[in-house]
Design a protein around this motif. Structure first.
Motif, PDB file in Angstrom:
ATOM      1  N   THR A 190      46.167  40.049  40.096  1.00 32.91           N
ATOM      2  CA  THR A 190      46.380  41.481  39.900  1.00 32.91           C
ATOM      3  C   THR A 190      47.768  41.900  40.351  1.00 32.91           C
ATOM      4  O   THR A 190      48.316  41.338  41.304  1.00 32.91           O
ATOM      5  CB  THR A 190      45.328  42.313  40.643  1.00 32.91           C
ATOM      6  OG1 THR A 190      45.508  43.701  40.290  1.00 32.91           O
ATOM      7  CG2 THR A 190      45.449  42.178  42.145  1.00 32.91           C
ATOM      8  N   ALA A 191      48.316  42.874  39.655  1.00 29.50           N
ATOM      9  CA  ALA A 191      49.586  43.473  40.063  1.00 29.50           C
ATOM     10  C   ALA A 191      49.403  44.953  40.347  1.00 29.50           C
ATOM     11  O   ALA A 191      50.367  45.721  40.329  1.00 29.50           O
ATOM     12  CB  ALA A 191      50.647  43.271  38.988  1.00 29.50           C
ATOM     13  N   ALA A 192      48.171  45.361  40.645  1.00 28.34           N
ATOM     14  CA  ALA A 192      47.885  46.773  40.909  1.00 28.34           C
ATOM     15  C   ALA A 192      48.770  47.293  42.028  1.00 28.34           C
ATOM     16  O   ALA A 192      48.886  46.670  43.088  1.00 28.34           O
ATOM     17  CB  ALA A 192      46.410  46.939  41.274  1.00 28.34           C
ATOM     18  N   ARG A 214      48.042  37.060  28.730  1.00 29.44           N
ATOM     19  CA  ARG A 214      48.329  38.440  28.356  1.00 29.44           C
ATOM     20  C   ARG A 214      48.708  39.314  29.544  1.00 29.44           C
ATOM     21  O   ARG A 214      49.118  40.465  29.360  1.00 29.44           O
ATOM     22  CB  ARG A 214      47.103  39.041  27.659  1.00 29.44           C
ATOM     23  CG  ARG A 214      46.735  38.348  26.357  1.00 29.44           C
ATOM     24  CD  ARG A 214      45.488  38.950  25.750  1.00 29.44           C
ATOM     25  NE  ARG A 214      45.095  38.273  24.508  1.00 29.44           N
ATOM     26  CZ  ARG A 214      44.016  38.566  23.811  1.00 29.44           C
ATOM     27  NH1 ARG A 214      43.206  39.538  24.236  1.00 29.44           N
ATOM     28  NH2 ARG A 214      43.730  37.908  22.700  1.00 29.44           N
ATOM     29  N   LYS A 215      48.554  38.777  30.745  1.00 30.23           N
ATOM     30  CA  LYS A 215      48.916  39.567  31.930  1.00 30.23           C
ATOM     31  C   LYS A 215      50.419  39.473  32.163  1.00 30.23           C
ATOM     32  O   LYS A 215      50.970  38.389  32.375  1.00 30.23           O
ATOM     33  CB  LYS A 215      48.155  39.063  33.160  1.00 30.23           C
ATOM     34  CG  LYS A 215      46.703  39.496  33.202  1.00 30.23           C
ATOM     35  CD  LYS A 215      46.076  39.110  34.529  1.00 30.23           C
ATOM     36  CE  LYS A 215      44.709  39.751  34.687  1.00 30.23           C
ATOM     37  NZ  LYS A 215      44.795  41.209  34.840  1.00 30.23           N
ATOM     38  N   ARG A 216      51.079  40.614  32.166  1.00 33.82           N
ATOM     39  CA  ARG A 216      52.530  40.616  32.324  1.00 33.82           C
ATOM     40  C   ARG A 216      52.939  40.217  33.734  1.00 33.82           C
ATOM     41  O   ARG A 216      53.945  39.543  33.926  1.00 33.82           O
ATOM     42  CB  ARG A 216      53.094  41.998  31.993  1.00 33.82           C
ATOM     43  CG  ARG A 216      52.966  42.406  30.538  1.00 33.82           C
ATOM     44  CD  ARG A 216      53.572  43.769  30.310  1.00 33.82           C
ATOM     45  NE  ARG A 216      54.978  43.796  30.710  1.00 33.82           N
ATOM     46  CZ  ARG A 216      55.684  44.916  30.873  1.00 33.82           C
ATOM     47  NH1 ARG A 216      55.096  46.093  30.703  1.00 33.82           N
ATOM     48  NH2 ARG A 216      56.960  44.863  31.200  1.00 33.82           N
ATOM     49  N   HIS A 217      52.174  40.670  34.726  1.00 26.83           N
ATOM     50  CA  HIS A 217      52.573  40.446  36.110  1.00 26.83           C
ATOM     51  C   HIS A 217      51.391  40.007  36.962  1.00 26.83           C
ATOM     52  O   HIS A 217      50.229  40.247  36.621  1.00 26.83           O
ATOM     53  CB  HIS A 217      53.171  41.726  36.717  1.00 26.83           C
ATOM     54  CG  HIS A 217      54.378  42.228  35.995  1.00 26.83           C
ATOM     55  ND1 HIS A 217      54.373  43.393  35.256  1.00 26.83           N
ATOM     56  CD2 HIS A 217      55.628  41.727  35.900  1.00 26.83           C
ATOM     57  CE1 HIS A 217      55.562  43.596  34.741  1.00 26.83           C
ATOM     58  NE2 HIS A 217      56.346  42.593  35.103  1.00 26.83           N
ATOM     59  N   MET A 218      51.728  39.368  38.078  1.00 28.20           N
ATOM     60  CA  MET A 218      50.763  39.071  39.131  1.00 28.20           C
ATOM     61  C   MET A 218      51.458  39.325  40.467  1.00 28.20           C
ATOM     62  O   MET A 218      52.642  39.690  40.494  1.00 28.20           O
ATOM     63  CB  MET A 218      50.266  37.625  39.024  1.00 28.20           C
ATOM     64  CG  MET A 218      51.328  36.576  39.279  1.00 28.20           C
ATOM     65  SD  MET A 218      50.653  34.909  39.033  1.00 28.20           S
ATOM     66  CE  MET A 218      51.822  33.921  39.986  1.00 28.20           C
ATOM     67  N   THR A 219      50.739  39.158  41.555  1.00 29.86           N
ATOM     68  CA  THR A 219      51.264  39.471  42.882  1.00 29.86           C
ATOM     69  C   THR A 219      51.418  38.203  43.713  1.00 29.86           C
ATOM     70  O   THR A 219      50.501  37.384  43.772  1.00 29.86           O
ATOM     71  CB  THR A 219      50.330  40.453  43.617  1.00 29.86           C
ATOM     72  OG1 THR A 219      50.302  41.689  42.900  1.00 29.86           O
ATOM     73  CG2 THR A 219      50.816  40.711  45.042  1.00 29.86           C
ATOM     74  N   LEU A 220      52.570  38.093  44.360  1.00 30.15           N
ATOM     75  CA  LEU A 220      52.819  37.037  45.334  1.00 30.15           C
ATOM     76  C   LEU A 220      53.234  37.689  46.645  1.00 30.15           C
ATOM     77  O   LEU A 220      53.829  38.767  46.649  1.00 30.15           O
ATOM     78  CB  LEU A 220      53.939  36.096  44.860  1.00 30.15           C
ATOM     79  CG  LEU A 220      53.745  35.398  43.528  1.00 30.15           C
ATOM     80  CD1 LEU A 220      54.951  34.513  43.213  1.00 30.15           C
ATOM     81  CD2 LEU A 220      52.463  34.581  43.515  1.00 30.15           C
ATOM     82  N   ALA A 221      52.931  37.047  47.753  1.00 34.42           N
ATOM     83  CA  ALA A 221      53.318  37.599  49.052  1.00 34.42           C
ATOM     84  C   ALA A 221      53.486  36.449  50.042  1.00 34.42           C
ATOM     85  O   ALA A 221      52.963  35.343  49.849  1.00 34.42           O
ATOM     86  CB  ALA A 221      52.272  38.587  49.571  1.00 34.42           C
ATOM     87  N   GLY A 222      54.221  36.730  51.096  1.00 32.03           N
ATOM     88  CA  GLY A 222      54.416  35.741  52.144  1.00 32.03           C
ATOM     89  C   GLY A 222      54.515  36.414  53.493  1.00 32.03           C
ATOM     90  O   GLY A 222      54.872  37.597  53.594  1.00 32.03           O
ATOM     91  N   LYS A 223      54.174  35.668  54.532  1.00 34.77           N
ATOM     92  CA  LYS A 223      54.255  36.180  55.895  1.00 34.77           C
ATOM     93  C   LYS A 223      55.463  35.543  56.570  1.00 34.77           C
ATOM     94  O   LYS A 223      55.593  34.311  56.573  1.00 34.77           O
ATOM     95  CB  LYS A 223      52.974  35.858  56.672  1.00 34.77           C
ATOM     96  CG  LYS A 223      52.895  36.549  58.030  1.00 34.77           C
ATOM     97  CD  LYS A 223      51.501  36.439  58.611  1.00 34.77           C
ATOM     98  CE  LYS A 223      51.346  37.277  59.852  1.00 34.77           C
ATOM     99  NZ  LYS A 223      49.945  37.270  60.349  1.00 34.77           N
TER     100      LYS A 223
END
Length: 225
Positions: A190-192, A214-223
């Motif tokens: 999700t990129a919400a 078909r999903k344009r974006h997704m979410t990545l994160a780091g600590k």
């Protein structure tokens, strides 16, 4: 209890759809490729595997993410151990798990072992002395705060935020961040915007990345270390 089991319909005979959340468990286009793109590549895996590596996940579902990580771990010849902890409120029956995973013949040997383990009891389940699966049953808003582990990589894979908002709330995203090891990472399909903001407010470095299909974006994160 029966009402705590997953409630399913089947699309095209093999794609399980949650009737509770009106959402499929995996991509109808290529769920395995999506898992590899979002959760493995999104967390820099298998390159980061080694040592005592701990993956944590919201939403065990069919077990597809676990099997894909297990396969990648073995294919990489990683040394050490792989721990996989998944938080699941509405577990799928072993029989439905087997039916769903039949859509991925490449994973069949591991899928059979997973189904047999699920039939044997709640676990934790150990495979080949190096891979451990622990499915924590119950509402993640209650079970995650009580959990002591830290994740080197997070798979955020609950049903879509619009359909299952409880699994994407600010308080739970803070718990996800608190249960991430320094230098740990996170990936989600999700990129919400509200999910990304909640993760950023919890202290993670958050960015969008190209999604799968078909999903344009997704979410990545780091600590930060």
């Amino acid at each position: 209890m029966d009402d705590q089991r997953a409630q399913l319909d089947w699309r095209d005979g093999h794609v399980p759809v949650s009737t509770r959340f009106d959402d499929p468990y995996f991509s109808i286009h290529d769920g395995l490729a999506e898992t590899r793109h979002v959760f493995l590549a999104g967390n820099g895996l298998p390159e980061r595997f080694g040592g005592d590596f701990h993956i944590m996940e919201t939403g065990f579902g069919t077990g597809l993410n676990f099997l894909t990580a297990w396969e990648a771990w073995e294919a990489a010849g990683a040394r050490g151990t792989l721990r996989f902890t998944s938080f699941e409120a509405f577990p799928m029956s072993p029989e439905d798990t087997a039916r769903a995973l039949a859509a991925f013949p490449a994973l069949a040997p591991r899928a059979e072992r997973l189904v047999a383990a699920l039939k044997a009891g709640p676990g934790p389940h150990r495979f080949d002395d190096a891979v451990t699966l622990d499915i924590v049953q119950g509402d993640a808003r209650e079970t995650l705060p009580a959990h002591a582990g830290l994740a080197d990589a997070w798979f955020l894979d609950g049903f879509a935020p619009a359909r299952n908002p409880e699994l994407w709330g600010e308080a739970l995203m803070r718990e996800v961040a608190a249960h991430t090891a320094p230098g740990g990472t996170l990936a989600s399909y999700t990129a919400a915007g509200h999910v990304r903001r909640a993760l950023a407010e919890a202290g993670l470095d958050v960015r969008r990345a190209p999604g799968y299909g078909r999903k344009r974006h997704m979410t990545l994160a780091g600590k930060p270390d």
